[in-house]
Design an enzyme around this catalytic site. Structure first.
Site, PDB file in Angstrom:
ATOM      1  N   GLU A 163      -7.365   8.267   6.484  1.00  0.00           N
ATOM      2  CA  GLU A 163      -7.654   8.901   7.770  1.00  0.00           C
ATOM      3  C   GLU A 163      -8.125  10.355   7.659  1.00  0.00           C
ATOM      4  OE1 GLU A 163      -4.487   8.437  10.579  1.00  0.00           O
ATOM      5  OE2 GLU A 163      -4.511   6.259  10.457  1.00  0.00           O
ATOM      6  N   ARG A 191       0.855  -1.186   0.000  1.00  0.00           N
ATOM      7  CA  ARG A 191       0.000   0.000   0.000  1.00  0.00           C
ATOM      8  C   ARG A 191       0.892   1.238   0.000  1.00  0.00           C
ATOM      9  NH1 ARG A 191      -2.243   3.074   4.856  1.00  0.00           N
ATOM     10  NH2 ARG A 191      -3.918   4.321   4.019  1.00  0.00           N
ATOM     11  N   HIS A 249      -2.891  10.827   0.937  1.00  0.00           N
ATOM     12  CA  HIS A 249      -2.352  10.605   2.286  1.00  0.00           C
ATOM     13  C   HIS A 249      -1.738  11.933   2.745  1.00  0.00           C
ATOM     14  CE1 HIS A 249      -0.967   7.167   5.098  1.00  0.00           C
ATOM     15  NE2 HIS A 249      -0.665   8.283   5.714  1.00  0.00           N
ATOM     16  N   GLU A 253      -3.336  -0.350   8.265  1.00  0.00           N
ATOM     17  CA  GLU A 253      -2.175   0.056   9.066  1.00  0.00           C
ATOM     18  C   GLU A 253      -2.299  -0.512  10.467  1.00  0.00           C
ATOM     19  OE1 GLU A 253      -1.321   4.263   9.434  1.00  0.00           O
ATOM     20  OE2 GLU A 253      -1.674   4.591   7.297  1.00  0.00           O
ATOM     21  N   TYR A 294      -4.139   1.467  16.085  1.00  0.00           N
ATOM     22  CA  TYR A 294      -2.913   1.442  16.878  1.00  0.00           C
ATOM     23  C   TYR A 294      -3.177   1.256  18.365  1.00  0.00           C
ATOM     24  CZ  TYR A 294      -0.494   3.015  12.690  1.00  0.00           C
ATOM     25  OH  TYR A 294       0.026   3.075  11.429  1.00  0.00           O
ATOM     26  N   ASN A 301      -7.286   1.501  10.103  1.00  0.00           N
ATOM     27  CA  ASN A 301      -5.984   1.725  10.737  1.00  0.00           C
ATOM     28  C   ASN A 301      -6.198   1.693  12.232  1.00  0.00           C
ATOM     29  OD1 ASN A 301      -5.087   2.163   8.157  1.00  0.00           O
ATOM     30  ND2 ASN A 301      -4.607   4.335   8.433  1.00  0.00           N
TER      31      ASN A 301
HETATM   32  C1  FCB Z   1      -1.301   7.028  10.850  1.00  0.00           C
HETATM   33  C2  FCB Z   1      -0.879   7.574   9.506  1.00  0.00           C
HETATM   34  C3  FCB Z   1       0.452   7.081   9.037  1.00  0.00           C
HETATM   35  C4  FCB Z   1       1.455   6.975  10.163  1.00  0.00           C
HETATM   36  C5  FCB Z   1       0.872   6.225  11.333  1.00  0.00           C
HETATM   37  C6  FCB Z   1       1.823   6.047  12.493  1.00  0.00           C
HETATM   38  O1  FCB Z   1      -2.167   7.928  11.450  1.00  0.00           O
HETATM   39  O2  FCB Z   1      -1.842   7.231   8.536  1.00  0.00           O
HETATM   40  O3  FCB Z   1       0.895   7.930   8.018  1.00  0.00           O
HETATM   41  O4  FCB Z   1       1.946   8.210  10.502  1.00  0.00           O
HETATM   42  O5  FCB Z   1      -0.277   6.867  11.784  1.00  0.00           O
END
Ligand code: FCB
Length: 456
Positions: free
Chosen positions: A166, A77, A121, A361, A296, A294
């Site tokens: 995002e 990607r 992006h 992500e 985290y 995405n």
């Molecule tokens: C996301 C972004 C990516 C990267 C990660 C850690 O929010 O899409 O570009 O910075 O975080």
């Protein structure tokens, strides 16, 4: 630990983004983007770092694709830099910009790697920002034109297209708290930008479909929003508000063709929604084939009168307390909670059924040091543990019936981490920014094996 197998055809891969890795910001007719401007503005990015050189991927893409092949990636990607394609955001197309992505796509296909294109992006052409950026309705229309231009060149080889990455970040960090480019701090502008980003997505998705794109989607940073105290009604109300601002404000118009009433009411207390025109919601709800997720870290909130709130969630001040992250944290200061990924995927599948999901992500920053092992390797045990935990969480979601099609690690390479500059390292491949030397971290070797076994 038990062995886990992923479904046949599960898409294993890695993700990057143009401004974070390409460098070559003045090459071959590229125009300036809001990130060029922002990173040159004193005090905005850690130590004044910029994407001028980054990982020099623009010149080293062939070697980087060879690395991907060595790791066995099936999907890659990447994002296309709008200012390479239309230096002013509108008007004349710059063929040399398209040539780069043409070469990249061919290199990927030659190695059997499926290219997944993100059209936006975050690197908006500066010329468009000068005319209002995402607070201007015309930007949504220009975005659809740009999408058509890129598809016309790559559409014969690229199957999977996503429009935005995002939009929450573009709108709330770009125009709300000003931590990202263009650095505007105006809650009303943030809501206006949300709408125009979504409109841009809808117009582009429709154009891509009409041009024959096989799979069209969008990537959101949907959040797993949790109450500080699950038994407290005030905390449940805080969850509802924050979930509205981060998740439902995007998901509902995209997949249910209407903004949620509670979110509209909330936004209307901050800005008069004159930007919302009849028919817009229908345009935003252009059918999609894929939702990129995405993930985290989860977010914990409490409902508290006088709570500090968070400028990235307009209108939460005086009502919501965002809890400081607890437990072991990544180098970003982010909490590690793999179960949040399972919950999020299950929730998306339950509330918005019928759309296949793809983790576009997931990954972690750690301060990897070369030579932390006698042989000079980078033994990033923390990152391996993070990825392992989240893959297990993704597998759990699949086991519970979620239609999850693949997983893309963030990121292939250490890169320019936006306002944090180069000090945060997310790569499974280490980049020495002085020499541009790439070194596989232990996590890269580990991931290579996960892919070859299709499991853990
Ligand atoms: C996301 C972004 C990516 C990267 C990660 C850690 O929010 O899409 O570009 O910075 O975080």
């Amino acid at each position: 630990m038990s062995e886990l197998r992923f479904p046949e055809g599960f898409r294993w891969g890695a993700a990057t983004a143009a401004y974070q890795i390409e460098g070559a910001v003045r090459d071959d007719g590229r125009g300036p983007s809001i990130w060029d401007t922002f990173s040159r503005t004193p005090g905005k990015v850690h130590q004044g770092h910029t994407g001028d050189v980054a990982c020099d991927h623009y010149h080293r893409y062939a070697d980087d694709v060879a690395l991907m092949a060595e790791l066995g990636l099936r999907t890659y990607r990447f994002s296309v830099a709008w200012p390479r394609i239309q230096p002013d955001g509108t008007g004349p197309v710059n063929p040399r910009g398209l040539d780069f992505y043409d070469r990249l796509v061919d290199a990927l296909l030659a190695r059997g790697i499926d290219p997944l294109v993100t059209l936006y992006h975050w690197d908006l052409p500066q010329a468009l920002e000068d005319r209002g950026g995402w607070t201007a309705r015309e930007t949504a229309e220009h975005f659809a034109t740009y999408a058509t231009v890129v598809h016309a060149r790559l559409g014969d080889r690229v199957r999977t297209w996503t429009t935005l990455n995002e939009p929450w970040c573009s709108a709330y960090l770009g125009y709300g708290n000003g931590v990202h480019a263009p650095g505007v701090r105006d809650a009303g502008a943030a809501f206006t930008a949300v709408h125009h980003l979504l409109l841009g997505h809808g117009l582009a998705a429709r154009a891509l479909r009409a041009a024959g794109a096989a799979t069209v989607g969008i990537t959101l940073n949907t959040g797993d929003i949790r109450p500080a105290d699950p038994d407290r009604a005030a905390d449940a109300a805080a969850v509802r508000l924050v979930d509205g601002l981060q998740n439902r404000i995007f998901l509902d118009p995209l997949l249910r063709a209407a903004y949620p009433d509670d979110v509209l009411d909330h936004a209307a207390r901050i800005v008069e929604p004159t930007f919302l025109r009849d028919g817009d919601e229908k345009l935003i709800a252009a059918p999609i084939d894929l939702l990129g997720v995405n993930y985290y870290s989860p977010t914990y909130v409490a409902g508290r009168p006088g709570g500090a709130g968070n400028e990235a969630y307009p209108g939460t001040d005086g009502a919501v307390e965002f809890l400081p992250p607890a437990g072991p944290l990544t180098d970003m200061g982010w909490m590690i909670e793999p179960a949040g990924l399972t919950r999020l995927l299950e929730r998306l599948a339950a509330d918005y059924p019928g759309v296949p999901l793809l983790v576009t992500e997931n990954g972690a920053a750690y301060p990897d040091k070369t030579g932390n092992d006698p042989a000079g390797a980078i033994v990033d045990t923390d990152r391996i543990a993070y990825l392992d935990g989240h893959l297990r969480a993704a597998h759990e979601a699949i086991a519970r019936g979620v239609d999850l099609r693949g997983y893309l690690v963030w990121s292939l390479l250490d890169n320019f981490e936006w306002a944090e500059g180069y000090r945060k390292r997310f790569g499974i491949v280490h980049v020495d920014y002085l020499t541009q030397r790439r070194t596989l971290k232990a996590s890269a070797r580990w991931y290579q094996e996960v892919i070859s076994r299709n499991g853990l």
